[in-house]
Structure formats: structure tokens, C-alpha cells
Design a protein around this motif. Structure first.
Motif, short mmCIF file in Angstrom:
data_model
loop_
_atom_site.label_atom_id
_atom_site.label_comp_id
_atom_site.label_asym_id
_atom_site.label_seq_id
_atom_site.Cartn_x
_atom_site.Cartn_y
_atom_site.Cartn_z
N LEU A 1 0.81 -1.22 0.00
CA LEU A 1 0.00 0.00 0.00
C LEU A 1 0.84 1.27 0.00
CD1 LEU A 1 -2.76 -1.06 2.56
CD2 LEU A 1 -2.91 -1.04 0.05
N ALA A 2 2.16 1.12 0.11
CA ALA A 2 3.10 2.25 0.12
C ALA A 2 2.84 3.19 1.29
CB ALA A 2 3.08 2.98 -1.21
N ILE A 3 2.60 2.60 2.48
CA ILE A 3 2.47 3.37 3.71
C ILE A 3 3.33 2.70 4.78
CG2 ILE A 3 0.16 4.23 3.17
CD1 ILE A 3 -1.01 2.11 5.03
N SER A 4 3.52 3.36 5.89
CA SER A 4 4.32 2.77 6.97
C SER A 4 3.55 1.66 7.67
CB SER A 4 4.72 3.84 7.98
OG SER A 4 3.60 4.27 8.72
N GLN A 5 4.28 0.78 8.30
CA GLN A 5 3.65 -0.32 9.03
C GLN A 5 2.81 0.23 10.17
OE1 GLN A 5 4.50 -1.53 12.37
NE2 GLN A 5 2.82 -2.99 12.21
N SER A 6 3.28 1.26 10.83
CA SER A 6 2.53 1.82 11.95
C SER A 6 1.23 2.47 11.46
CB SER A 6 3.38 2.81 12.75
OG SER A 6 3.79 3.89 11.94
N ALA A 7 1.27 3.12 10.31
CA ALA A 7 0.05 3.71 9.75
C ALA A 7 -0.95 2.60 9.40
CB ALA A 7 0.37 4.54 8.52
N TYR A 8 -0.44 1.50 8.83
CA TYR A 8 -1.33 0.40 8.49
C TYR A 8 -1.91 -0.23 9.77
CZ TYR A 8 -3.37 -3.84 6.82
OH TYR A 8 -4.28 -4.83 6.58
N ALA A 9 -1.10 -0.38 10.79
CA ALA A 9 -1.58 -0.96 12.06
C ALA A 9 -2.70 -0.10 12.64
CB ALA A 9 -0.43 -1.09 13.05
N ARG A 10 -2.59 1.21 12.55
CA ARG A 10 -3.64 2.11 13.06
C ARG A 10 -4.93 1.92 12.27
NH1 ARG A 10 0.83 5.50 13.44
NH2 ARG A 10 0.27 6.62 11.53
N ILE A 11 -4.82 1.70 10.97
CA ILE A 11 -6.01 1.45 10.15
C ILE A 11 -6.66 0.15 10.58
CG2 ILE A 11 -6.82 0.88 7.82
CD1 ILE A 11 -4.58 2.76 6.76
N GLU A 12 -5.85 -0.90 10.71
CA GLU A 12 -6.39 -2.21 11.10
C GLU A 12 -7.03 -2.19 12.48
OE1 GLU A 12 -4.11 -5.98 11.28
OE2 GLU A 12 -4.08 -5.86 9.09
N ASN A 13 -6.49 -1.39 13.37
CA ASN A 13 -7.01 -1.30 14.74
C ASN A 13 -8.22 -0.37 14.84
OD1 ASN A 13 -5.19 -3.10 15.93
ND2 ASN A 13 -3.62 -1.52 16.04
N GLY A 14 -8.60 0.26 13.74
CA GLY A 14 -9.77 1.14 13.73
C GLY A 14 -9.51 2.50 14.32
N VAL A 15 -8.24 2.84 14.52
CA VAL A 15 -7.88 4.11 15.12
C VAL A 15 -7.81 5.23 14.08
CG1 VAL A 15 -6.06 5.31 16.42
CG2 VAL A 15 -6.59 2.93 16.93
N SER A 16 -7.48 4.85 12.85
CA SER A 16 -7.28 5.84 11.80
C SER A 16 -8.31 5.68 10.69
CB SER A 16 -5.87 5.66 11.21
OG SER A 16 -5.69 6.48 10.08
N HIS A 17 -8.67 6.78 10.08
CA HIS A 17 -9.56 6.73 8.93
C HIS A 17 -8.79 6.95 7.63
CE1 HIS A 17 -9.41 11.01 9.96
NE2 HIS A 17 -9.54 11.21 8.66
N SER A 18 -7.48 6.87 7.68
CA SER A 18 -6.68 7.13 6.48
C SER A 18 -6.83 6.04 5.42
CB SER A 18 -5.20 7.31 6.84
OG SER A 18 -4.66 6.12 7.35
#
Length: 79
Positions: free
Chosen positions: A27-44
């Protein structure tokens, strides 16, 4: 909505046998950004809808539905 998307992404990722790091690379994003998406914390995730659709072979409708049968059916189609 973020939690629904995150749960589906996690399921799709695990179906492919990928780690969060591998998925974030696709997805060309950082692992931490992806983890936040998976955890429902981010709407990115909304910024990456096209790429998510390509990587997991899902439509936007399949991704946002509360039912998970569409994603499971998708896995069977790929086999």
C-alpha cells in the motif's frame, strides 16, 4: 466504520498470509500507519481505497459492508 474496515483488512491480510509490514509495503504506507487502520484508530484507509481494492481484489462495497461473507467469497474465487 473504521473498526469495520480495519477488521476486514485484517481478515483479508491474514487470508493472503501477509504480515502488516508486507501489506503496508504493497500500500506504500508505513507499518505503523497500516496498524492504526487495522485497529480502527485511523480513517486514512479512505486515502488508499483504490490501492486496497487492487491489493485485495475487493470493491468498496465489499469493504464497507458489515457482513464478512463477501470477503470470504473473494478468497474462494482466488483459489
Amino acid at each position: 466504520m473504521n473498526k469495520i474496515i480495519g477488521d476486514k483488512l485484517k481478515m483479508l491480510r491474514k487470508q493472503k498470509g501477509w504480515s502488516q509490514e508486507e501489506t503496508s509495503d504493497y500500500l506504500a504506507i508505513s507499518q505503523s500507519a497500516y496498524a492504526r487502520i487495522e485497529n480502527g484508530v485511523s480513517h486514512s484507509w479512505a486515502n488508499h481505497l483504490e490501492k486496497i481494492g487492487e491489493v485485495f481484489s475487493v470493491t468498496l462495497e465489499e469493504l464497507v459492508k458489515k457482513e464478512t461473507s463477501d470477503c470470504k467469497d473473494n478468497k474462494q474465487k482466488q483459489l
